[in-house]
Design a protein around this motif. Structure first.
Motif, short mmCIF file in Angstrom:
data_model
loop_
_atom_site.label_atom_id
_atom_site.label_comp_id
_atom_site.label_asym_id
_atom_site.label_seq_id
_atom_site.Cartn_x
_atom_site.Cartn_y
_atom_site.Cartn_z
N CYS A 124 0.85 -1.23 -0.08
CA CYS A 124 -0.10 0.07 -0.19
C CYS A 124 0.84 1.28 -0.10
CB CYS A 124 -1.02 -0.11 1.16
SG CYS A 124 -0.16 -0.55 2.77
N TYR A 125 0.30 2.42 0.29
CA TYR A 125 1.35 3.72 0.38
C TYR A 125 1.86 3.84 1.93
CZ TYR A 125 -0.17 5.10 -4.26
OH TYR A 125 -0.38 5.09 -5.55
N MET A 126 2.54 4.62 1.86
CA MET A 126 3.03 4.98 3.25
C MET A 126 3.48 6.76 3.36
SD MET A 126 6.39 3.40 5.18
CE MET A 126 5.64 1.93 5.92
N ASP A 127 2.74 7.16 4.76
CA ASP A 127 3.51 8.70 4.66
C ASP A 127 4.70 8.67 5.38
OD1 ASP A 127 3.25 11.40 4.74
OD2 ASP A 127 2.02 11.32 6.54
N LYS A 128 5.68 9.33 4.70
CA LYS A 128 7.12 9.22 5.24
C LYS A 128 7.82 10.37 5.77
CE LYS A 128 7.52 5.60 1.59
NZ LYS A 128 8.24 5.33 0.17
N LEU A 129 8.71 10.36 6.66
CA LEU A 129 9.40 11.59 7.01
C LEU A 129 11.00 10.88 7.42
CD1 LEU A 129 9.88 14.44 8.12
CD2 LEU A 129 8.96 13.61 10.39
N ASP A 192 9.51 10.99 -9.29
CA ASP A 192 9.37 9.70 -8.54
C ASP A 192 10.81 9.36 -7.82
OD1 ASP A 192 7.32 7.80 -9.91
OD2 ASP A 192 8.02 9.05 -11.47
N GLY A 193 10.91 8.34 -6.91
CA GLY A 193 12.31 7.93 -6.60
C GLY A 193 12.45 8.52 -5.15
N ASP A 194 11.55 8.14 -4.28
CA ASP A 194 11.89 8.69 -2.93
C ASP A 194 12.82 7.91 -1.98
OD1 ASP A 194 10.20 6.49 -1.72
OD2 ASP A 194 8.43 7.76 -1.30
N GLY A 215 4.73 8.06 -0.40
CA GLY A 215 5.11 6.95 -1.40
C GLY A 215 4.79 5.42 -1.21
N ALA A 216 5.31 4.57 -1.67
CA ALA A 216 4.85 3.51 -1.65
C ALA A 216 5.44 2.63 -0.31
CB ALA A 216 5.58 2.47 -2.85
N ALA A 217 4.79 1.69 0.25
CA ALA A 217 5.03 1.22 1.57
C ALA A 217 6.29 0.50 1.52
CB ALA A 217 4.16 0.36 2.22
C1 VTB Z 1 6.24 5.55 -7.37
C2 VTB Z 1 7.85 5.55 -7.26
C3 VTB Z 1 8.18 6.22 -5.86
O1 VTB Z 1 6.19 5.67 -4.86
O2 VTB Z 1 5.59 6.82 -7.62
C4 VTB Z 1 5.52 5.02 -5.98
O3 VTB Z 1 8.38 5.75 -8.51
C5 VTB Z 1 4.11 5.51 -5.72
O4 VTB Z 1 3.61 6.68 -5.92
O5 VTB Z 1 9.60 6.16 -6.11
P1 VTB Z 1 2.59 7.08 -7.24
O6 VTB Z 1 1.32 5.65 -7.02
O7 VTB Z 1 1.94 8.05 -6.74
O8 VTB Z 1 3.43 6.89 -8.60
C6 VTB Z 1 7.83 5.34 -4.95
O9 VTB Z 1 7.72 4.06 -5.12
C7 VTB Z 1 8.51 5.50 -3.63
O10 VTB Z 1 8.11 5.02 -2.62
#
Ligand code: VTB
Length: 317
Positions: A124-129, A192-194, A215-217
């Motif tokens: 899933c997604y993750m709020d990050k700091l 992209d690319g956190d 970003g992504a978890a």
């Molecule tokens: C990707 C990826 C990022 O978050 O965008 C993803 O490129 C998810 O965000 O580096 P979106 O679905 O809005 O694109 C990252 O993977 C980083 O966590």
């Protein structure tokens, strides 16, 4: 006693081979094919690694992309008594869109640690700091943006208008970006690319001070491992966008799926590794075509000893 780092050369081969496979797709407009090539190359390496591995968390479900699936057994010693039992958090191709467009900072990346010590959750997604060592204990996702900015500035001995907070350029971050800019903070936006943005934020040599946003978890867990090795700050909070992820997160984590995860909750062992190989040039050089050979450049952060090593390798085509 056997340690995760005993398998370093295998993990480096996994990200190297994934990076080389994905690099064939640079600038060709199709991130999914690049992703599929990276996944296939990585899986092939993992098939021969002498360990009892498992994917704790990986990217792909959320955007229906090719993936090493969450829970997938890895390695040639499945169920063998005495084999190293290791969990992997993995993104065979982080920053997929950047490969399609040949933009910076696409990497093949993973974290590895003893079984049960990396967050096992759906993609899933993750709020990050994230931020450098100086802000550990000073900033938190429990606090609001204004507080964190003030606290980070004080910890870094800067004024607020000297701070740079990197954020992914997404609609979901409109309020965050507005708040930061109203506080007079500079906000470099990345497509992209956190993972690489967090590494930048952790580095005393970069001009980035913090990473904020969702970003992504899986990359959150991978980043937490790197930050643990660097003594830097990381926190995350899961963000679900559909009922399936919410239900599965509850199955895997219990009821409190929106709790705050500290860096050492996401990666709870010091016997951990972060490994990345550059696909497109950025903070790591990308894969280079040397004619009959290719060169690939990687980094390994060994959390157990706090080292960060940069490794270059050449492979015949
Ligand atoms: C990707 C990826 C990022 O978050 O965008 C993803 O490129 C998810 O965000 O580096 P979106 O679905 O809005 O694109 C990252 O993977 C980083 O966590």
């Amino acid at each position: 006693m056997a340690k995760t780092s005993d398998l370093t050369s295998h993990f480096v081969s996994a990200t190297e081979k994934a990076a080389i496979a994905a690099s064939e797709w640079r600038g060709r407009g199709d991130g999914k094919l690049a992703d599929a090539a990276a996944v296939e190359a990585m899986r092939e390496v993992f098939d021969g690694v002498p360990f009892d591995g498992r994917v704790a968390i990986g990217e792909g479900e959320r955007d229906d992309a090719p993936m090493l699936w969450i829970g997938e057994p890895l390695g040639s010693l499945q169920g063998v008594a005495g084999a190293l039992q290791i969990d992997i958090a993995v993104d065979p191709l982080e920053c997929t869109n950047h490969v399609a467009k040949d933009l910076p900072n696409a990497i093949a990346v993973l974290a590895a640690a003893p079984r049960g010590s990396l967050l096992h959750a759906p993609d899933c997604y993750m709020d990050k700091l994230a931020g450098p060592a100086e802000v550990v204990g000073e900033v938190s996702l429990e606090a609001d943006v204004a507080y964190n900015v003030e606290a980070a500035a004080a910890a870094l001995d800067k004024s607020v208008n000297e701070l740079k907070v990197v954020v992914m350029d997404r609609d979901r971050h409109k309020e965050l970006i507005k708040t930061l800019r109203n506080l007079d903070v500079s906000v470099p936006l990345i497509g992209d690319g956190d993972v690489s943005a967090a590494l930048d934020a952790a580095s005393p040599h970069s001009d980035i001070d913090l990473l904020m946003g969702v970003g992504a978890a899986p990359e959150g867990v991978i980043t937490a491992t790197a930050m643990r090795g660097l003594g830097a700050h990381f926190e995350g909070r899961l963000v679900t966008t559909n009922e399936d992820h919410e239900r599965r997160a509850r199955d895997m984590l219990g009821d409190d799926i929106y709790r705050l995860w500290g860096r050492d909750d996401l990666c709870s062992s010091s016997d951990a590794l972060f490994v990345a190989s550059g696909v497109c040039s950025g903070y790591l050089p990308g894969v280079e075509d040397l004619g009959d050979r290719v060169a690939v450049h990687s980094e390994v952060i060994d959390v157990s000893v706090g080292t960060r090593k940069f490794i270059s390798a050449e492979y015949g085509k």
